[in-house]
Scaffold this active site. Structure first.
Site, short mmCIF file in Angstrom:
data_model
loop_
_atom_site.label_atom_id
_atom_site.label_comp_id
_atom_site.label_asym_id
_atom_site.label_seq_id
_atom_site.Cartn_x
_atom_site.Cartn_y
_atom_site.Cartn_z
N HIS A 83 0.79 -1.20 0.05
CA HIS A 83 -0.07 -0.02 0.03
C HIS A 83 0.89 1.08 0.06
CE1 HIS A 83 -4.16 -1.71 1.51
NE2 HIS A 83 -3.48 -2.34 0.54
N TYR A 211 -9.16 5.48 7.22
CA TYR A 211 -9.43 5.58 8.62
C TYR A 211 -10.60 6.69 8.43
CZ TYR A 211 -5.17 3.30 9.92
OH TYR A 211 -4.17 2.24 10.22
N PRO A 303 -4.73 0.65 18.73
CA PRO A 303 -4.46 0.01 17.20
C PRO A 303 -4.54 1.12 16.21
CG PRO A 303 -6.61 -0.59 17.95
CD PRO A 303 -5.85 0.11 19.29
N LYS A 307 0.58 -0.09 15.25
CA LYS A 307 2.12 -0.17 15.78
C LYS A 307 2.53 -1.36 16.65
CE LYS A 307 3.62 3.21 13.47
NZ LYS A 307 4.15 2.79 12.51
N TYR A 394 3.78 6.58 10.40
CA TYR A 394 3.03 5.38 9.97
C TYR A 394 3.88 4.25 9.52
CZ TYR A 394 -1.20 3.06 8.53
OH TYR A 394 -2.19 2.08 8.41
C1 PHB Z 1 -6.02 -4.24 10.88
O1 PHB Z 1 -6.00 -4.42 9.35
O2 PHB Z 1 -6.52 -5.16 11.46
C2 PHB Z 1 -5.47 -3.11 11.08
C3 PHB Z 1 -5.04 -2.00 10.07
C4 PHB Z 1 -4.71 -0.69 10.48
C5 PHB Z 1 -4.86 -0.30 11.83
C6 PHB Z 1 -5.15 -1.50 12.88
C7 PHB Z 1 -5.58 -2.66 12.36
O3 PHB Z 1 -4.43 0.62 12.25
#
Ligand code: PHB
Ligand code: APR
Length: 399
Positions: A83, A211, A303, A307, A394
């Site tokens: 990505h 997000y 989450p 990280k 990130y």
């Molecule tokens: C996930 O794919 O489970 C996932 C992706 C990004 C995040 C947290 C979890 O910030």
């Protein structure tokens, strides 16, 4: 099949005993094995349980490099998604964080579940010792020169004498709990909500993660493959998955997404559904004589910044390097600086995860915070400098 480690009553030796077969413990065991250092991994759960646990799935470039170094990257290189960026949506606005142009590298999407399976397969194919369903594991005498670990398996008691103990047993493990209270400082920050996560065999809403800061709360659209989605909504931490039948989850997710994503959302039955609380937690130091903590045993992050897994992998690699320097060259300094160097990285990730959580989640009855969130999101959307801060954190690396 697990290798037979010892008979009841017999004391066996290993250079390093690793408590916990999550990503931190397994990677540490594999890296040490490749350097000729022998380990025994003691895991409370069964192999089936450990391999089925659904966890996160965004890998920083440094994590990918470490998995390659550990010679467990074959399936990842075949199946993972790359990505170049991700999207942050907020009300009527939206911005794409271009990781490649802002921070110089993409992230890799590959589930922690798969990484765990790959590591276990690699360890067992090399005849690595992993004792699953090890009960009553206790690290002992780690402040002296002769640490040892006792445990029970199939009703029998066992003891392993070792040089070092690695506590890789997650946030509810025994390792940190065995450290005397006066030797450890704990830093904690909790929020009153969690993430309800759903895994489904449905195509993701887009090519990249979204997000979303919705008026009704946070939502995240992630994925495991072009045919498998992992999606989340912010819920009160007191909720239980039973309160969220699939239809209610999808309806709520759709309401929190930007219009184009809501229209693209394809729903289906959940394969897994669970609620994870969001909290930040750090234990300092991460070393107590011959006992070293790594991964979730030492720190937890919300989450939002993806990280947790990356920190666990970085800790494991730092500890492996320090132990290798010790065994190969008799160097003590890398072991002595392990805690300090990990904690710098840990606090950077704690800060970012806390900040990103505060920026994108709904805090009840707090209209002032909501206005500040929108102002900051607009600023990130408008400013290359601000989005570079997001991108660098990130991918876990400063360009
Ligand atoms: C996930 O794919 O489970 C996932 C992706 C990004 C995040 C947290 C979890 O910030
Ligand atoms: N004895 C033996 N094993 C134990 C004990 C114990 N007393 N307590 C816990 N364990 C095992 C757990 O069953 C688990 O398999 O330790 C392992 C810890 O693994 P993780 O929780 O996956 O922790 P870690 O390897 O540090 O990886 C961190 O996992 O929770 C996610 O978001 C987190 O992605 C991050 C990653």
């Amino acid at each position: 099949m697990t290798r037979r480690v010892c008979d009841a009553g017999e004391v066996v030796r290993a250079q390093v005993v690793i408590i916990g077969a999550g990503p931190a413990g397994l990677l540490l065991s594999q890296l040490l094995h490749l350097a000729g250092i022998d380990t025994i991994v003691l895991e409370r759960r069964s192999r089936t349980y450990v391999e089925a646990r659904v966890r996160a799935g965004v890998l920083e470039p440094g994590t990918v490099e470490l998995l390659k170094r550990a010679e467990v990257s074959q399936r990842m290189e075949r199946d993972a998604l790359t990505h170049d960026g991700f999207r942050i949506a907020f009300g009527s606005g939206s911005t794409r964080i271009d990781l490649r142009s802002l921070a110089g590298a993409p992230v890799t999407v590959y589930g922690q579940t798969e990484i765990t399976q790959d590591l276990i397969a690699a360890r067992l194919s090399l005849n690595g010792a992993i004792v699953f369903e090890a009960e009553e594991v206790v690290p002992l005498d780690f402040s002296g020169a002769k640490p040892r670990v006792t445990y029970r398996k199939d009703g029998r008691s066992h003891e392993i004498a070792c040089d070092f103990i690695a506590g890789c047993d997650g946030s509810h493990g025994v390792s940190r709990a065995c450290v005397p209270a006066e030797a450890i400082s704990l830093y904690e920050h909790a929020v009153p909500f969690g993430w309800l996560g759903v895994l489904s065999d449905t195509p993701p809403v887009g090519h990249e993660l979204i997000y979303s800061r919705g008026e009704r709360g946070f939502a995240l659209c992630s994925m495991r493959s072009p045919a498998r989605s992992r999606t989340y909504v912010q819920v009160p931490v007191s909720d239980s998955p039973e309160q969220w039948p699939d239809q209610r989850f999808w309806d709520e997710l759709r309401r929190r997404l930007p219009k184009d994503a809501a229209e693209a959302l394809i729903t289906g039955p959940s394969l897994e559904k669970s609620i994870a609380p969001l909290r930040s937690f750090v234990a300092e130091p991460m070393r107590f004589g011959g006992l070293f903590l790594a991964g979730d045993a030492a720190h937890i992050v919300p989450p939002t910044g993806a990280k947790g897994l990356n920190l666990a992998v970085s800790d494991a690699a730092s500890l492996a390097d320090a132990l290798i320097a010790h065994y190969r060259h008799g160097e003590r300094r890398p072991l002595d600086t392990y805690s300090e160097s990990c904690l710098k990285r840990v606090w950077r990730a704690v800060r970012f995860s806390w900040w990103f959580t505060g920026l994108t989640h709904r805090f009840d009855e707090d209209a002032f915070t909501a206005k500040l969130q929108l102002a900051e999101l607009e600023y990130i959307a408008a400013s290359r400098a601000a989005s570079t801060m997001v991108a660098e954190n990130y991918i876990g690396r400063v360009k």
